[in-house]
Design a protein around this motif. Structure first.
Motif, PDB file in Angstrom:
ATOM      1  N   THR A 145      56.517  30.869  53.067  1.00  0.00           N
ATOM      2  CA  THR A 145      55.959  32.021  52.371  1.00  0.00           C
ATOM      3  C   THR A 145      55.884  31.731  50.881  1.00  0.00           C
ATOM      4  OG1 THR A 145      56.862  33.557  54.023  1.00  0.00           O
ATOM      5  CG2 THR A 145      56.227  34.488  51.898  1.00  0.00           C
ATOM      6  N   TYR A 146      54.726  31.958  50.315  1.00  0.00           N
ATOM      7  CA  TYR A 146      54.472  31.689  48.902  1.00  0.00           C
ATOM      8  C   TYR A 146      53.949  32.965  48.254  1.00  0.00           C
ATOM      9  CZ  TYR A 146      54.806  26.833  50.433  1.00  0.00           C
ATOM     10  OH  TYR A 146      55.255  25.650  50.976  1.00  0.00           O
ATOM     11  N   SER A 147      54.213  33.108  46.965  1.00  0.00           N
ATOM     12  CA  SER A 147      53.768  34.335  46.293  1.00  0.00           C
ATOM     13  C   SER A 147      53.333  34.054  44.864  1.00  0.00           C
ATOM     14  CB  SER A 147      54.884  35.392  46.296  1.00  0.00           C
ATOM     15  OG  SER A 147      55.970  34.984  45.485  1.00  0.00           O
ATOM     16  N   VAL A 148      52.435  34.899  44.385  1.00  0.00           N
ATOM     17  CA  VAL A 148      51.993  34.904  42.993  1.00  0.00           C
ATOM     18  C   VAL A 148      52.098  36.342  42.508  1.00  0.00           C
ATOM     19  CG1 VAL A 148      50.058  34.621  41.416  1.00  0.00           C
ATOM     20  CG2 VAL A 148      50.458  32.916  43.199  1.00  0.00           C
ATOM     21  N   GLU A 149      52.818  36.554  41.416  1.00  0.00           N
ATOM     22  CA  GLU A 149      52.992  37.900  40.863  1.00  0.00           C
ATOM     23  C   GLU A 149      52.543  37.897  39.408  1.00  0.00           C
ATOM     24  OE1 GLU A 149      56.438  41.401  40.516  1.00  0.00           O
ATOM     25  OE2 GLU A 149      56.965  39.367  41.143  1.00  0.00           O
ATOM     26  N   TYR A 150      51.859  38.968  38.994  1.00  0.00           N
ATOM     27  CA  TYR A 150      51.409  39.080  37.612  1.00  0.00           C
ATOM     28  C   TYR A 150      51.558  40.525  37.159  1.00  0.00           C
ATOM     29  CZ  TYR A 150      47.195  40.355  40.225  1.00  0.00           C
ATOM     30  OH  TYR A 150      46.323  40.923  41.111  1.00  0.00           O
ATOM     31  N   GLN A 151      51.826  40.701  35.880  1.00  0.00           N
ATOM     32  CA  GLN A 151      52.103  42.024  35.342  1.00  0.00           C
ATOM     33  C   GLN A 151      51.384  42.201  34.013  1.00  0.00           C
ATOM     34  OE1 GLN A 151      54.109  44.458  36.801  1.00  0.00           O
ATOM     35  NE2 GLN A 151      53.533  45.888  35.172  1.00  0.00           N
ATOM     36  N   ASP A 152      50.498  43.191  33.940  1.00  0.00           N
ATOM     37  CA  ASP A 152      49.792  43.550  32.707  1.00  0.00           C
ATOM     38  C   ASP A 152      49.106  42.352  32.062  1.00  0.00           C
ATOM     39  OD1 ASP A 152      50.489  46.240  32.912  1.00  0.00           O
ATOM     40  OD2 ASP A 152      52.386  45.945  31.840  1.00  0.00           O
ATOM     41  N   VAL A 153      48.360  41.600  32.857  1.00  0.00           N
ATOM     42  CA  VAL A 153      47.556  40.501  32.315  1.00  0.00           C
ATOM     43  C   VAL A 153      46.312  41.102  31.663  1.00  0.00           C
ATOM     44  CG1 VAL A 153      46.220  38.451  32.871  1.00  0.00           C
ATOM     45  CG2 VAL A 153      48.399  38.864  34.021  1.00  0.00           C
ATOM     46  N   PRO A 154      46.114  40.906  30.349  1.00  0.00           N
ATOM     47  CA  PRO A 154      44.979  41.543  29.675  1.00  0.00           C
ATOM     48  C   PRO A 154      43.717  40.681  29.728  1.00  0.00           C
ATOM     49  CG  PRO A 154      46.432  40.537  28.063  1.00  0.00           C
ATOM     50  CD  PRO A 154      47.012  40.219  29.421  1.00  0.00           C
ATOM     51  N   ILE A 155      42.615  41.301  30.128  1.00  0.00           N
ATOM     52  CA  ILE A 155      41.323  40.628  30.112  1.00  0.00           C
ATOM     53  C   ILE A 155      40.359  41.501  29.319  1.00  0.00           C
ATOM     54  CG2 ILE A 155      39.390  39.779  31.488  1.00  0.00           C
ATOM     55  CD1 ILE A 155      41.345  39.265  33.745  1.00  0.00           C
ATOM     56  N   GLU A 156      39.830  40.942  28.251  1.00  0.00           N
ATOM     57  CA  GLU A 156      38.895  41.652  27.371  1.00  0.00           C
ATOM     58  C   GLU A 156      37.476  41.341  27.812  1.00  0.00           C
ATOM     59  OE1 GLU A 156      37.976  43.794  23.593  1.00  0.00           O
ATOM     60  OE2 GLU A 156      39.885  43.465  24.594  1.00  0.00           O
ATOM     61  N   ILE A 157      36.752  42.366  28.267  1.00  0.00           N
ATOM     62  CA  ILE A 157      35.381  42.180  28.739  1.00  0.00           C
ATOM     63  C   ILE A 157      34.426  42.595  27.624  1.00  0.00           C
ATOM     64  CG2 ILE A 157      33.645  42.887  30.430  1.00  0.00           C
ATOM     65  CD1 ILE A 157      37.193  43.300  31.418  1.00  0.00           C
ATOM     66  N   GLN A 158      33.534  41.687  27.245  1.00  0.00           N
ATOM     67  CA  GLN A 158      32.563  41.958  26.191  1.00  0.00           C
ATOM     68  C   GLN A 158      31.153  41.668  26.687  1.00  0.00           C
ATOM     69  OE1 GLN A 158      32.963  43.356  23.331  1.00  0.00           O
ATOM     70  NE2 GLN A 158      35.195  43.366  23.159  1.00  0.00           N
ATOM     71  N   GLY A 159      30.178  42.268  26.037  1.00  0.00           N
ATOM     72  CA  GLY A 159      28.782  41.982  26.316  1.00  0.00           C
ATOM     73  C   GLY A 159      28.149  42.845  27.382  1.00  0.00           C
ATOM     74  N   CYS A 160      28.922  43.723  28.020  1.00  0.00           N
ATOM     75  CA  CYS A 160      28.391  44.558  29.091  1.00  0.00           C
ATOM     76  C   CYS A 160      28.257  45.991  28.590  1.00  0.00           C
ATOM     77  CB  CYS A 160      29.296  44.499  30.326  1.00  0.00           C
ATOM     78  SG  CYS A 160      28.672  45.452  31.724  1.00  0.00           S
ATOM     79  N   ALA A 161      27.052  46.367  28.207  1.00  0.00           N
ATOM     80  CA  ALA A 161      26.838  47.724  27.706  1.00  0.00           C
ATOM     81  C   ALA A 161      26.726  48.727  28.846  1.00  0.00           C
ATOM     82  CB  ALA A 161      25.584  47.763  26.838  1.00  0.00           C
ATOM     83  N   GLY A 162      26.415  48.259  30.066  1.00  0.00           N
ATOM     84  CA  GLY A 162      26.328  49.144  31.220  1.00  0.00           C
ATOM     85  C   GLY A 162      27.667  49.234  31.937  1.00  0.00           C
TER      86      GLY A 162
END
Length: 225
Positions: A178-195
């Motif tokens: 059994t393997y796992s990947v955990e992440y907490q509050d990873v920020p991704i800034e999305i730009q260029g999408c006006a819609g």
């Protein structure tokens, strides 16, 4: 009696005025709340393949906030979740090297990496509904956050009609278990999408060898605003 009545009327007017002021203040607070962060709870999911692989995702949620750039075409998603992979059988593998250009399609997956692997991340689209057929049509590029770079915010430019992939992290699978990947509050800034923009989690387990298999679990699509 007349003085008492006059005094009572004045008191009622003062109370009414206070109530109106309070209502106005609450209205202003409500207006401000429209620009506050939005918490998006997302359902758990699971998928089992004939190859003996079971992928489970739990505790996924997102917090959507306005972009710090304040340009109306950006937003930030703070992403959290945990993915498990139960693997009953896998051939011996060798870790690395990561072939192909950095962050290029086909790099750092099981076919070039030399070992079975669990990787998880998000598909992000601008003015595209992220149904399965949209994802299977392919992505135009993306960002690989694995390898210890989860601490900082990542900027992603997504234009109208584009779909991009962000790999959050990965884990090599060298033997059954059994393997796992955990992440907490990873920020991704999305730009260029006006819609409108959407995101959708994915988790993939690839098993190398003569009986190669690829099992993919998608999450529920959610709006980025």
């Amino acid at each position: 009696m007349s003085e008492n009545r006059t005094s009572g009327v004045r008191r009622a007017v003062r109370i009414a005025g206070f109530g109106a002021a309070t209502a106005l203040a609450l209205g202003l607070l409500s207006t401000g709340a429209a620009n506050a962060d939005t918490f998006v709870p997302l359902p758990d999911g699971q998928k089992t393949s004939p190859a003996g692989v079971t992928i489970t995702r739990i505790g996924e949620h997102a917090v959507i906030s306005p972009s710090m750039a304040g340009n109306g075409a950006g937003r930030t998603a703070w992403l959290s979740g945990k993915t498990f992979a139960d693997v009953t059988a896998t051939p011996d593998g060798t870790v690395g090297p990561n072939n192909g250009p950095a962050n290029g399609q086909g790099s750092n997956n099981s076919s070039t990496h030399g070992a079975s692997q669990l990787n998880t991340g998000y598909v992000i689209g601008c003015q595209v509904s992220l149904a399965d057929n949209a994802i299977s049509a392919g992505v135009s590029g993306g960002v690989n956050l694995s390898g210890g770079s989860l601490g900082g915010s990542v900027g992603l430019n997504v234009g109208p009609g584009e779909v991009k992939l962000v790999q959050i992290n990965s884990k090599d699978i060298l033997k059954p278990g059994t393997y796992s990947v955990e992440y907490q509050d990873v920020p991704i800034e999305i730009q260029g999408c006006a819609g409108y923009a959407q995101a959708r989690a994915y988790s993939v387990v690839e098993i190398i060898g003569d009986n190669y298999s690829k099992t993919t679990l998608y999450g529920q699509p959610f709006s980025l605003g």
